[in-house]
Design a protein around this motif. Structure first.
Motif, PDB file in Angstrom:
ATOM      1  N   VAL A 178      -2.375   5.025  -6.495  1.00 49.20           N
ATOM      2  CA  VAL A 178      -2.916   3.908  -5.714  1.00 49.20           C
ATOM      3  C   VAL A 178      -4.440   3.906  -5.803  1.00 49.20           C
ATOM      4  N   ARG A 206       1.184   7.281  -4.108  1.00 55.03           N
ATOM      5  CA  ARG A 206       2.008   6.828  -2.989  1.00 55.03           C
ATOM      6  C   ARG A 206       3.049   7.888  -2.586  1.00 55.03           C
ATOM      7  N   HIS A 265      -6.886  -1.931   2.646  1.00 56.90           N
ATOM      8  CA  HIS A 265      -6.072  -1.067   1.772  1.00 56.90           C
ATOM      9  C   HIS A 265      -6.297   0.411   2.053  1.00 56.90           C
ATOM     10  N   GLU A 277      -2.593   1.167   2.391  1.00 54.03           N
ATOM     11  CA  GLU A 277      -1.794   1.900   1.397  1.00 54.03           C
ATOM     12  C   GLU A 277      -2.290   3.339   1.269  1.00 54.03           C
ATOM     13  N   ARG A 314       4.989   4.747   3.271  1.00 51.33           N
ATOM     14  CA  ARG A 314       4.768   4.892   1.828  1.00 51.33           C
ATOM     15  C   ARG A 314       3.268   4.959   1.511  1.00 51.33           C
ATOM     16  N   LEU A 315       2.584   5.818   2.281  1.00 56.48           N
ATOM     17  CA  LEU A 315       1.138   5.961   2.123  1.00 56.48           C
ATOM     18  C   LEU A 315       0.798   6.953   1.015  1.00 56.48           C
TER      19      LEU A 315
END
Ligand code: SF4
Length: 332
Positions: free
Chosen positions: A7, A41, A94, A180, A211-212
């Motif tokens: 990410v 993630r 984000h 995220e 779902r970090l």
């Protein structure tokens, strides 16, 4: 993005703080040098090092609070710049950072309702935006961080909560923007030992449920072993070792990592491992660039080569690398 996908990525990021002429000898304070890291993630990476190692500066670079002096940060493959109007807020939707001190990170003048409603409304996550909708979403956030019933906390003020409850509110506030990436900078170091585990378990649960991609910054390598899938060790603004948590804590390669591990009581560790490198000394002066390895002044294994040439990465086992000349196979 699918599970396991990168990410947030830092590529050779450096940060030098400059002040007025002559304030920093050598032209600046080199807080972070050549920092590269992937945040993936549903995975937790721990960034470990003593005070002054550059780990909090690295977190602020990733959070967009500092601009890199050189190098690049990319979010979902796109280069990050937070200089344009509105760019900082878009980036914050984000990537969120949770700070060490839950006492100063919440404004004592405002209720918990205000602390949660503001990010919900600013980032367009408040549904209709009507009071009832904002209240329901704020209460749900509080319950997600195990402050129940959530509505009972909305009209309280930070000083009416315990340190652990305040840190949970800080985490709920970060979740309000639906990030995220979460950067947790020493999130438990100012809390009582008895409640630290609860906060780490909460962050672990949220990493899976939301779902970090989570970066856990700590000086405590023992908690990093418990909590993270990978550990990156920082010394003097540079990453000196990286690998799976078990490998880095049970078989540390870099003499500095061995020093960190040797200070932690651990009955599982092989007898004698880590105790052979009990080195002492102070962290280096970051206003001076050393020609070779930054750890050389404290390292019991330092060779002439160490003082002349900075070591590159050596990877003696898959996925576990170290910057130390002791692992140069050609030399061996
Ligand atoms: Fe010690 Fe040399 Fe390795 Fe640096 S490169 S940690 S000085 S042995």
């Amino acid at each position: 993005m699918s599970s396991g996908e990168v990410v947030l990525r830092a590529e050779s990021v450096s940060k030098t703080f400059r002040a007025g002429r002559g304030f920093f000898r050598g032209g600046g304070l080199h807080a972070v040098s050549g920092f590269s890291l992937d945040l993936v993630r549903e995975r937790v990476v721990a960034l470990v090092g003593e005070s002054g190692s550059g780990k909090s500066t690295a977190a602020r670079l990733l959070a967009g609070l500092y601009a890199p002096t050189s190098g690049a940060i990319t979010l979902a493959g796109r280069r990050v710049s937070v200089r344009a109007p509105g760019a900082r807020r878009r980036y914050a939707s984000h990537v969120q950072i949770v700070l060490q001190d839950p006492f100063s990170s919440l404004n004592a003048s405002y209720s918990i309702r205000h602390h949660l409603a503001r990010p919900l409304l600013l980032h367009g996550n408040a549904g209709s935006g009507k009071r009832a909708d904002v209240e329901a979403r704020s209460a749900a956030l509080l319950e997600e961080v195990s402050l129940t019933p959530g509505r009972d906390f909305l009209d309280r003020y930070p000083h009416e909560l315990s340190g652990g409850q305040r840190q949970r509110v800080s985490i709920a506030r970060a979740l309000a923007v639906r990030p995220e990436v979460m950067l947790a900078d020493e999130p438990v170091s100012m809390l009582d030992v008895s409640i630290r585990l609860g906060i780490l378990r909460l962050l672990g649960r949220l990493t899976a449920e939301r779902r970090l991609a989570l970066l856990y910054i700590t000086h405590d390598i023992a908690s990093a072993r418990y909590f993270a899938t990978e550990i990156a060790v920082m010394y003097a603004g540079e990453m000196v070792e990286y690998g799976p948590s078990e490998d880095v804590t049970q078989a540390p390669l870099h003499p500095y990592s061995r020093l960190l591990v040797s200070t932690v009581p651990d009955p599982d560790r092989a007898a004698g491992r880590g105790s052979d490198t009990l080195v002492r000394g102070e962290p280096p002066d970051l206003t001076r660039r050393l020609a070779g390895c930054t750890f050389a002044p404290r390292c019991p294994f330092a060779m002439d080569r160490c003082r002349q040439q900075a070591p590159p990465r050596f990877e003696p086992s898959g996925g576990h690398w170290v910057r130390c000349w002791l692992f140069d196979e050609q030399e061996a």
